[in-house]
Every structure is written in C-alpha cells, then in structure tokens.
Design an enzyme around this catalytic site. Sequence first.
Site, PDB file in Angstrom:
ATOM      1  N   ALA A   1     -18.085   5.965  -0.369  1.00  0.00           N
ATOM      2  CA  ALA A   1     -16.832   5.726  -1.090  1.00  0.00           C
ATOM      3  C   ALA A   1     -15.959   4.697  -0.384  1.00  0.00           C
ATOM      4  CB  ALA A   1     -16.068   7.034  -1.256  1.00  0.00           C
TER       5      ALA A   1
ATOM      6  N   ASP B   1      -5.937  -3.262   6.134  1.00  0.00           N
ATOM      7  CA  ASP B   1      -6.772  -2.352   6.927  1.00  0.00           C
ATOM      8  C   ASP B   1      -8.258  -2.426   6.614  1.00  0.00           C
ATOM      9  OD1 ASP B   1      -7.325   0.440   5.045  1.00  0.00           O
ATOM     10  OD2 ASP B   1      -5.758  -0.936   4.392  1.00  0.00           O
TER      11      ASP B   1
ATOM     12  N   LYS C   1     -10.394  -1.644  -8.225  1.00  0.00           N
ATOM     13  CA  LYS C   1     -11.094  -0.369  -8.323  1.00  0.00           C
ATOM     14  C   LYS C   1     -12.313  -0.391  -9.244  1.00  0.00           C
ATOM     15  CE  LYS C   1      -8.883   1.614  -5.197  1.00  0.00           C
ATOM     16  NZ  LYS C   1      -9.315   0.775  -4.082  1.00  0.00           N
TER      17      LYS C   1
ATOM     18  N   ALA D   1      -2.423   1.073   0.357  1.00  0.00           N
ATOM     19  CA  ALA D   1      -3.078   2.271   0.887  1.00  0.00           C
ATOM     20  C   ALA D   1      -3.767   2.002   2.224  1.00  0.00           C
ATOM     21  CB  ALA D   1      -4.092   2.813  -0.113  1.00  0.00           C
TER      22      ALA D   1
ATOM     23  N   ARG E   1      -9.344  -8.977  -4.681  1.00  0.00           N
ATOM     24  CA  ARG E   1      -9.986  -9.451  -3.467  1.00  0.00           C
ATOM     25  C   ARG E   1     -11.506  -9.502  -3.645  1.00  0.00           C
ATOM     26  NH1 ARG E   1      -6.711  -4.626  -0.860  1.00  0.00           N
ATOM     27  NH2 ARG E   1      -4.664  -5.603  -0.601  1.00  0.00           N
TER      28      ARG E   1
ATOM     29  N   ASP F   1      -0.863  -5.004   2.650  1.00  0.00           N
ATOM     30  CA  ASP F   1      -1.650  -4.141   1.779  1.00  0.00           C
ATOM     31  C   ASP F   1      -0.870  -2.837   1.571  1.00  0.00           C
ATOM     32  OD1 ASP F   1      -4.025  -3.080   0.454  1.00  0.00           O
ATOM     33  OD2 ASP F   1      -4.331  -1.907   2.269  1.00  0.00           O
TER      34      ASP F   1
ATOM     35  N   HIS G   1     -14.931  -1.822  -7.204  1.00  0.00           N
ATOM     36  CA  HIS G   1     -15.314  -0.850  -6.180  1.00  0.00           C
ATOM     37  C   HIS G   1     -16.332   0.141  -6.763  1.00  0.00           C
ATOM     38  CE1 HIS G   1     -13.668   1.994  -2.795  1.00  0.00           C
ATOM     39  NE2 HIS G   1     -14.975   1.841  -2.743  1.00  0.00           N
TER      40      HIS G   1
ATOM     41  N   MET H   1     -13.934  -0.507   0.175  1.00  0.00           N
ATOM     42  CA  MET H   1     -12.518  -0.260  -0.073  1.00  0.00           C
ATOM     43  C   MET H   1     -11.721  -1.550   0.045  1.00  0.00           C
ATOM     44  SD  MET H   1     -10.630   2.383  -0.827  1.00  0.00           S
ATOM     45  CE  MET H   1     -11.380   3.859  -0.131  1.00  0.00           C
TER      46      MET H   1
END
Length: 272
Positions: free
Chosen positions: A48, A189, A56, A17, A163, A15, A59, A52
């Site tokens: 927020a 992460d 986006k 970020a 994803r 990944d 999201h 994650m």
Amino acid sequence: MKQSYSGPVRAVILDWAGTTVDHGSLAPVRVLQQVFAKRGVLISEEEARRDMGVLKIDHIRKILLGSGVSARWRDVVKHDPTEADVESLFANFVPLQLECLVKYSTVIDGVAAAVGRIRKRGIKIGSTTGYTRAMLEMILQPAAAQGYAPHCAITPDDVGAGRPFPWMIFANAIRLRVEPLEAIVKIGDTPVDIEEGLRAGVWAIGVARTGNMIGLSAEDFAALAPAVQAGRLENARNALLAAGAHKVIDAVADCESAIDAIEVRIHKGERP
C-alpha cells in the site's frame, strides 16, 4: 543573458499527509487495504505504501498491476486486472477516504510553529498533494483550526495530472507569484515528492520520520527501542537522498536549518 539568482528562498511548497498532517501517513494506507480486502484481495502495508504520493487513482493502478497483487487478484476475481477494475476500486476508495480524512487530519507537532516562523521571513507557503480536490477540502479547515493554513493548496485536479509531473509546483509558483524557480523549496516525505521537485527545477527536502518512509504514528514510533528508531530513520533518510533530495530532515519542525543551508548554496551560485 539571464542574471544568476543569489537571493533568499521565496517560497516553500509542502506536501500534506505524512509531512504536515497525519503523522505516518496512515489514512491512505488504511483505506487502500480496506478497499482491496472488500474484493477478497489482501494487500500488505508495504504494498500500500510503495507508490505513496501519486494521485490516488494512479496509486491504486500501480498496486493492482504489481506482480504479487495482480496474481492474487486473478486467483480471487478470476480475470486479469483491467482499467475498469482500477476505476471501480477508486470509486470505492473515494467515499471511504473522505470518511477517514477528518480522523487523520491532525497537524503534526511543530508544523504550525515552524511555518509561522518561516512566513515571518517573507517566505510564501504553498502545497501539493496526491489527494483529489474533494479530499483536500476535508483537511483544509481542520488544519487551519490547528494553526496551519498555506497561502496556496493545489491538487492534481487543478492541473490535469499529479506527481511526478511538476505541474502542481508550477501552479503554486503562478498563484504565489514567485520566481525564479530556484527560489522555491519543495518539502515532502516520499521519493515521488522529491522527483516532483527535481522535475520542476526547485530545491527538494525530504522528511524522514513523520511520513510514509517509516509509516508510524508519533506514539508508535516513540515506543520503538532507540536502536530500532535509529535504523528506521537511517533507511528513510537514505531512500530520500537516493531519490535526489538536496537535504533530509526528520520533520517539518526541523526545516529552518535546511532552508538556511539551501540559501547558502544559492548565494554560492549553486542551482537545484
């Protein structure tokens, strides 16, 4: 009959970020909060961060349709959230995120060295992300200048969905020319990173300290009391294990021992 694979790990898919760059995965959070605040709707860091790792626009949709945020949206905007609102928020998000990314593109300590060592083992390096192609392009060159450049970098734009769908991992496997899938390790992460790996049929390693599960810069994490650090790490590790991670590490700098452990399991005949 398909012969059982017992060879080494052939590819690691990382990944971005919170895993390889942007310790704490700060860039998306700051911009998401800013975008919603511009509409008069404040969202917490927890809101927020909750989803994650997904594309986006997805999201933003998940945040907006969450019960607490949707209620605040109705109070301020005077109508229920709509898909048009999602698209409008995303349109506002994109330029702000592009503007922010270079600031938060620092490669996490230990990533370049660890990736360099596993490449010397003949392991190919791929990557997946929740960023769009335009966003990822803002990171690739600065990361390369700091010593981290994967062989392959796939975005949801390249495969039609992000994803938890496994398509980005499949695209990595194709471009890297790596098979079978059980010779691949995904490292990320967030729980959705783990789900992406499991749905693709590859091994999944979670990253606890540097990413979204703790959500702090290296400096802010170091400033915590040791007992607080330990508690947050335990919570992050448990969440990633609960998501199905085969191993959990604190940072990509620690990935070699986890890869070794997975290779032992492969040699024993285990599969993801």
